[in-house]
Each structure stands twice: as C-alpha cells, then as structure tokens.
Design an enzyme around this catalytic site. Structure first.
Site, PDB file in Angstrom:
ATOM      1  N   LYS A  50      -0.220   3.528  -9.751  1.00 33.59           N
ATOM      2  CA  LYS A  50       1.122   4.131  -9.803  1.00 33.59           C
ATOM      3  C   LYS A  50       1.069   5.468 -10.547  1.00 33.59           C
ATOM      4  CE  LYS A  50       3.529  -0.255  -9.329  1.00 33.59           C
ATOM      5  NZ  LYS A  50       4.435  -1.289  -9.856  1.00 33.59           N
ATOM      6  N   GLN A  94       6.136  -3.661 -15.282  1.00 37.05           N
ATOM      7  CA  GLN A  94       5.171  -4.279 -14.373  1.00 37.05           C
ATOM      8  C   GLN A  94       5.228  -5.805 -14.499  1.00 37.05           C
ATOM      9  OE1 GLN A  94       3.462  -2.588 -12.078  1.00 37.05           O
ATOM     10  NE2 GLN A  94       2.637  -4.501 -11.287  1.00 37.05           N
ATOM     11  N   ASP A 117      12.539  -0.066  -9.169  1.00 37.25           N
ATOM     12  CA  ASP A 117      11.964  -1.255  -8.530  1.00 37.25           C
ATOM     13  C   ASP A 117      13.021  -2.022  -7.727  1.00 37.25           C
ATOM     14  OD1 ASP A 117       9.209  -1.760  -8.739  1.00 37.25           O
ATOM     15  OD2 ASP A 117       9.366  -2.429 -10.826  1.00 37.25           O
TER      16      ASP A 117
HETATM   17  N1  LIG Z   1       7.343  -4.067 -11.415  1.00 34.68           N
HETATM   18  C1  LIG Z   1       6.697  -4.496 -10.322  1.00 34.68           C
HETATM   19  N2  LIG Z   1       5.796  -5.490 -10.434  1.00 34.68           N
HETATM   20  C2  LIG Z   1       5.166  -5.924  -9.312  1.00 34.68           C
HETATM   21  C3  LIG Z   1       5.404  -5.331  -8.043  1.00 34.68           C
HETATM   22  C4  LIG Z   1       6.385  -4.307  -7.976  1.00 34.68           C
HETATM   23  O1  LIG Z   1       6.706  -3.759  -6.885  1.00 34.68           O
HETATM   24  N3  LIG Z   1       6.995  -3.912  -9.134  1.00 34.68           N
HETATM   25  N4  LIG Z   1       4.662  -5.692  -6.920  1.00 34.68           N
HETATM   26  C5  LIG Z   1       3.451  -6.459  -7.117  1.00 34.68           C
HETATM   27  C6  LIG Z   1       2.245  -5.646  -7.523  1.00 34.68           C
HETATM   28  N5  LIG Z   1       2.166  -4.286  -6.966  1.00 34.68           N
HETATM   29  C7  LIG Z   1       2.883  -3.309  -7.553  1.00 34.68           C
HETATM   30  O2  LIG Z   1       3.319  -3.390  -8.661  1.00 34.68           O
HETATM   31  C8  LIG Z   1       1.204  -3.947  -5.969  1.00 34.68           C
HETATM   32  C9  LIG Z   1       0.406  -4.882  -5.360  1.00 34.68           C
HETATM   33  C10 LIG Z   1      -0.585  -4.512  -4.461  1.00 34.68           C
HETATM   34  C11 LIG Z   1      -0.786  -3.173  -4.159  1.00 34.68           C
HETATM   35  C12 LIG Z   1      -1.884  -2.697  -3.270  1.00 34.68           C
HETATM   36  O3  LIG Z   1      -2.011  -1.516  -3.050  1.00 34.68           O
HETATM   37  N6  LIG Z   1      -2.725  -3.558  -2.758  1.00 34.68           N
HETATM   38  C13 LIG Z   1      -3.895  -3.103  -2.048  1.00 34.68           C
HETATM   39  C14 LIG Z   1      -5.076  -3.953  -2.414  1.00 34.68           C
HETATM   40  C15 LIG Z   1      -5.191  -4.090  -3.905  1.00 34.68           C
HETATM   41  C16 LIG Z   1      -6.590  -4.313  -4.390  1.00 34.68           C
HETATM   42  O4  LIG Z   1      -7.495  -3.611  -3.926  1.00 34.68           O
HETATM   43  O5  LIG Z   1      -6.737  -5.158  -5.278  1.00 34.68           O
HETATM   44  C17 LIG Z   1      -3.652  -3.135  -0.559  1.00 34.68           C
HETATM   45  O6  LIG Z   1      -2.959  -4.040  -0.080  1.00 34.68           O
HETATM   46  O7  LIG Z   1      -4.158  -2.233   0.102  1.00 34.68           O
HETATM   47  C18 LIG Z   1       0.013  -2.242  -4.746  1.00 34.68           C
HETATM   48  C19 LIG Z   1       1.003  -2.622  -5.644  1.00 34.68           C
HETATM   49  C20 LIG Z   1       3.662  -7.482  -8.223  1.00 34.68           C
HETATM   50  N7  LIG Z   1       4.220  -6.889  -9.389  1.00 34.68           N
END
Ligand SMILES: Nc1nc2c(c(=O)[nH]1)N[C@@H](CN(C=O)c1ccc(C(=O)N[C@@H](CCC(=O)O)C(=O)O)cc1)CN2
Ligand SMILES: [Mg+2]
Length: 282
Positions: A50, A94, A117
């Site tokens: 982020k 987060q 969020d």
């Molecule tokens: N405050 C927040 N907490 C959480 C959120 C949120 O939107 N706001 N969502 C999830 C976690 N998350 C962002 O925070 C998130 C999860 C996954 C990815 C991502 O890019 N995944 C990759 C693979 C990740 C890896 O390599 O390990 C993908 O799918 O390409 C981004 C953001 C829970 N908490």
C-alpha cells in the site's frame, strides 16, 4: 475450451495511472494514514504494498506501527489524532487486529469521511441504501474487473461464496446496484453445487484452498477468485482449482494477479476521491 484470464495486475495499473494523473491536479497531494498493529507477516506485506502504491501515484503515506500488545485505548488515541488532522484524507487500520482488540468498535471511531476502506457502519449503511459512501476496496475492485472486460452484469446471476463483512456482504450490495440477481452462499448452505452451477458470475471468497472444482462451474461463467491461500506445497493459491476450472469457465481471475492488486488500486482511488472532496473539487 480454455477461459480467458482477467489480468488484474494490468487493470489495477491502469487505475493507478488515472489516479496519479488526477492526484497531480490537486492543490495538495492526497494523504493516507496506514495503521498497523502487531507483526502479522501477511499484513506487513499488504501494508508495504500500500505504501509503495502511494509513492507510485503521488499520495503521501503516513505509517503508524503499534506493538502487538497495543490496547484499544492507545489505538483510539492514534485514530482520534488522525481524524482531527486536516491534512489527512484517508485512514485505514490494517486487519486483522490482534485477538484481544475490538475491531468493530475501533472501525466505528474512524471519521466516515476519511474511511477509505469503507468499513465504517455509516458507509455500510450508504452501501445498502443510497450509495455514495466509500465502497470497500475488494468488492469495488471486482466490479471494476467485470467492467474492464465489458461484461454486462445487469440481469446476470451472481453467486457469492462467503459472507464476510469485507468481501461477501458488500459485494452483494454492489452487484445489486449493477442489477444482478444475487445469491449468497456460506458454510451452512446445503447443496452448494445447485447454486454454483447456475452462476453466470461465481465469486469465491471463503478462504479454502482450491475449493471450487470444475464440476461446480457452469460452462462459460466468469469466475472471480478472492482467495489467498497456500497449497500443500506452500505455493500461493486461491479458493478456485484454477487449472481445472479454466477448462470450463469463460473468464477467470488468477491468483496472484487477479483481485489482489485491485484491492490496493481501489484504495488509491478512494483516497483520491476523499482528497478531491476535501479540496472541494466536487
Ligand atoms: N484494512 C484492511 N484490511 C484488510 C483488507 C483491506 O482491504 N483493508 N483486505 C485484506 C488484505 N489486503 C489488503 O489489505 C490485501 C490482500 C491481498 C492482496 C494481494 O495483492 N494479493 C496478491 C497476492 C499476495 C501475495 O503474494 O501474498 C494477489 O492476489 O495478487 C492485496 C491486499 C485483509 N485485510
Ligand atoms: Mg489475486
């Protein structure tokens, strides 16, 4: 038949580029406060990504790291200061928070006008009624993926696996706004296949590695995989058995590179919108 891959990485990049151009037109760069409590390793990666996205699009990021044994009261103090800071446009905490903390209560103390969020109950209320509040980033990203492939959502049957507050429930509301017919399913749904086989849009957000198999998918369906799991070899995988399902589906999102990058792109978008509103752009 082999499904077309929905390239979330490329679609997210295009959204970040648009956000960057619009952010550059503001009097003051948008500012996002990112609050992380504890040392959850996955959360640390997401927070880092982020902050990196902020740097890329010209959003100032303000990181607050609090220890694992942080109290609700201490976190509330940090949020109060960020709410009162006129230079801060967006605040996110987060998730998940450490077990001893009360996430529900804490999220309700974030100023709804800085809740990029979209987790505050005020924005949740807007989502189910008039619209116009901040939309949670992952569900909003899923709608953007469907728009990017010119998929007509109206009149389609969207079946959502999973009823979390972050993905399943808000996505159902966004799909309704797009005039889809929505079915929510979850761990207590008997005969799940009965529903999934009728889905034009099948969204898997249950957190179980490779749970959706080819015999659960209608030929030609759009399959959206929200999962981030590890398989038996420790390799990153989604909730969908991608290799098998792509022989049946019409479209499919990969993991990684599908929904995940959209979550962060939509966070940048929401922060921009907040800054624009606060600078009276509209
Ligand atoms: N405050 C927040 N907490 C959480 C959120 C949120 O939107 N706001 N969502 C999830 C976690 N998350 C962002 O925070 C998130 C999860 C996954 C990815 C991502 O890019 N995944 C990759 C693979 C990740 C890896 O390599 O390990 C993908 O799918 O390409 C981004 C953001 C829970 N908490
Ligand atoms: Mg993904």
């Amino acid at each position: 038949m082999s499904a077309q891959i929905i390239d979330g990485k490329a679609i997210a990049k295009a959204i970040r580029e648009k956000t960057k151009a619009a952010a550059a037109r503001l009097r003051r760069a948008p500012a996002l406060a990112v609050v992380m409590v504890g040392e959850n390793p996955a959360s640390a990666v997401y927070v880092r990504n982020k902050v990196r996205a902020c740097n890329e699009v010209g959003i100032t990021s303000i990181e607050h790291r609090l220890p694992q044994d942080c109290t609700d009261e201490r976190l509330l103090e940090v949020i109060k200061a960020l709410n009162e800071d006129a230079t801060v446009d967006g605040i996110l905490v987060q998730l998940p928070l450490p077990e001893h903390m009360h996430a529900g209560l804490i999220l309700e103390t974030i100023d709804p006008n800085k809740d990029v969020d979209g987790f505050h109950i005020y924005n949740t209320g807007k989502l189910v009624t008039t619209g116009g509040g901040f939309k949670p980033c992952t569900p909003a990203g899923i709608i953007e993926l469907l728009k990017a492939i010119d998929y007509p959502i109206e009149g389609k049957h969207a079946v959502i696996l999973g009823r979390s507050n972050i993905v399943g429930k808000p996505l159902a509301m966004l799909m309704l706004q797009e005039n889809a017919t929505v079915t929510m399913t979850h761990s207590h749904t008997p005969n799940l296949k009965h529903y999934t086989l009728d889905a034009d849009i099948l969204v898997a957000a249950i957190g179980r590695a490779k749970y959706v198999k080819a015999d659960m998918v209608k030929p030609g369906a759009v399959v959206i995989d929200v999962g981030t799991n590890r398989d038996e070899n420790g390799k990153l995988c989604g909730d969908v058995d991608t290799q098998a399902v792509q022989e049946v589906a019409g479209w499919i999102t990969p993991v990684p590179g599908g929904v995940g990058p959209m979550t962060i792109a939509m966070l940048m978008h929401n922060t921009l919108i907040s800054a624009q509103k606060r600078q009276n752009i509209f």
